[in-house]
Design an enzyme around this catalytic site. Structure first.
Site, PDB file in Angstrom:
ATOM      1  N   LYS A  53      21.885  43.969  40.124  1.00 48.06           N
ATOM      2  CA  LYS A  53      22.978  44.930  40.301  1.00 48.06           C
ATOM      3  C   LYS A  53      23.175  45.745  39.022  1.00 48.06           C
ATOM      4  O   LYS A  53      23.364  46.975  39.072  1.00 48.06           O
ATOM      5  CB  LYS A  53      24.264  44.184  40.697  1.00 48.06           C
ATOM      6  CG  LYS A  53      24.168  43.619  42.106  1.00 48.06           C
ATOM      7  CD  LYS A  53      25.192  42.531  42.419  1.00 48.06           C
ATOM      8  CE  LYS A  53      24.880  41.930  43.796  1.00 48.06           C
ATOM      9  NZ  LYS A  53      25.665  40.713  44.090  1.00 48.06           N
ATOM     10  N   GLN A  97      30.449  37.317  41.319  1.00 49.93           N
ATOM     11  CA  GLN A  97      29.251  36.848  42.010  1.00 49.93           C
ATOM     12  C   GLN A  97      29.558  35.542  42.765  1.00 49.93           C
ATOM     13  O   GLN A  97      30.096  34.599  42.208  1.00 49.93           O
ATOM     14  CB  GLN A  97      28.110  36.646  41.002  1.00 49.93           C
ATOM     15  CG  GLN A  97      26.793  36.234  41.633  1.00 49.93           C
ATOM     16  CD  GLN A  97      26.217  37.302  42.579  1.00 49.93           C
ATOM     17  OE1 GLN A  97      26.260  38.486  42.290  1.00 49.93           O
ATOM     18  NE2 GLN A  97      25.687  36.861  43.710  1.00 49.93           N
ATOM     19  N   ASP A 120      33.435  45.091  46.143  1.00 52.18           N
ATOM     20  CA  ASP A 120      32.590  44.164  46.904  1.00 52.18           C
ATOM     21  C   ASP A 120      33.289  43.749  48.217  1.00 52.18           C
ATOM     22  O   ASP A 120      32.707  43.021  49.025  1.00 52.18           O
ATOM     23  CB  ASP A 120      32.292  42.921  46.044  1.00 52.18           C
ATOM     24  CG  ASP A 120      31.062  42.159  46.512  1.00 52.18           C
ATOM     25  OD1 ASP A 120      30.170  42.787  47.111  1.00 52.18           O
ATOM     26  OD2 ASP A 120      30.990  40.938  46.280  1.00 52.18           O
TER      27      ASP A 120
END
Ligand code: NAP
Length: 281
Positions: A53, A97, A120
């Site tokens: 990313k 994450q 996200d």
């Protein structure tokens, strides 16, 4: 293989080119989009995903701020670190994450992300927005999958669809997005009775299980659309690749869902930065 390929790599490259143009415009206007990535612990796969990313951010001109925290951190320390990023005006998007170590309350950590920086799509606010079809950030993998299907002209309206998996970051929001697009949605999970039979009756299958080659070719209805969201060791998805001999459309692994997830994350980061810039921040 007879199925047509749902080309995630190519679709993501095109999307990232648009993102790069929008980043250039923002930078020229004085705002540098910035994504903070938060990694807890030293899981090798998670470290690789974060690095991918960060690399894609650099490709399109988005700044990254890496926050790597030890695996022994407490929930309240993690919430504190994320809250600081939420309050930092130079940060436009925050990615925690997944998964975090088992002793951490992941929901509490997700909720420390300010909704306007939840690029996200993991907070309760984002999930509600996605489910109700009001503006907000989408969960990146499901959002990327819908984008991929749209890019290939796959009609979703009225399609008998099954999502195998119901995790908060993938299976559950996937079904909500399909429902918003007027698909008829069935969820399956570890307690589903006769999974093969449910899959066999479905015209769209999204596999989000986390078990290599789990979905069998014999379960696939001829002509179905098969989306393999799984990513397991050895570049293996959740669908046996031989299912591509039965399906009409099929996502490769790698090169299918994965690149779309990252492209969606970066696009949403730019949206967050554009909103912030528009608000004069
Ligand atoms: P997860 O949180 O472990 O959820 C797995 C889901 O699969 C659960 O809902 C579970 O059911 C269900 N399941 C497990 N065994 C099953 C069985 N025998 N039959 C039917 N359902 C079963 O996993 P996740 O985070 O959603 O990830 C799923 C996969 O997607 C993984 O391979 C992951 O690496 C991949 N992934 C890829 C991307 C990408 O960008 N490509 C992004 C995220 C995740 P219960 O709810 O009943 O336990």
């Amino acid at each position: 293989m007879t199925a047509r390929i749902l080309d995630g790599a190519g679709t993501a490259t095109a999307l990232l080119a648009e993102v790069a143009d929008r980043v250039s415009a923002l930078r020229a206007a004085g705002t540098t989009p910035r994504l903070a990535t938060v990694l807890v612990g030293d899981d090798g796969a998670s470290r690789t995903y974060v690095q991918m990313k960060v690399n894609r951010c650099a490709d399109v001109g988005i700044d990254s701020l890496r926050v790597d925290l030890g695996g022994g951190i407490t929930t309240s320390e993690l919430v504190g670190a994320i809250s600081e990023l939420s309050a930092d005006p130079t940060v436009h998007g925050i990615l925690l994450q997944h998964p975090v170590p088992g002793h951490i309350n992941e929901r509490a950590a997700f909720e420390a992300i300010a909704p306007e920086k939840d690029v996200d799509g993991v907070t309760l606010t984002s999930f509600a927005a996605m489910s109700l079809g009001v503006p907000g950030f989408q969960s990146c993998t499901p959002g990327g999958i819908v984008r991929l299907l749209d890019a290939h002209g796959v009609e979703l309206r009225g399609r008998n669809s099954v999502v195998v998996g119901r995790s908060p970051i993938l299976g559950l929001p996937m079904g909500m997005l399909l429902l918003r697009r007027d698909a008829t949605v069935t969820y399956c999970h570890s307690r589903t009775v006769d999974l093969a039979d449910v899959v066999r009756r479905s015209d769209l299958v999204v596999a989000a299980v986390g078990r290599p080659d789990f979905i069998q070719p014999a379960w696939i209805k001829p002509g179905a659309v098969v989306v393999d969201a799984g990513y397991n060791a050895g570049n293996r998805g959740d669908v046996d690749p031989a299912a591509a001999d039965v399906a009409d459309w099929f996502t490769p692994v790698p090169g299918g869902v994965g690149p779309m997830t990252i492209a969606t994350l970066l696009e949403q980061t730019v949206v967050a930065a554009e909103r912030c810039h528009g608000a004069g921040a």
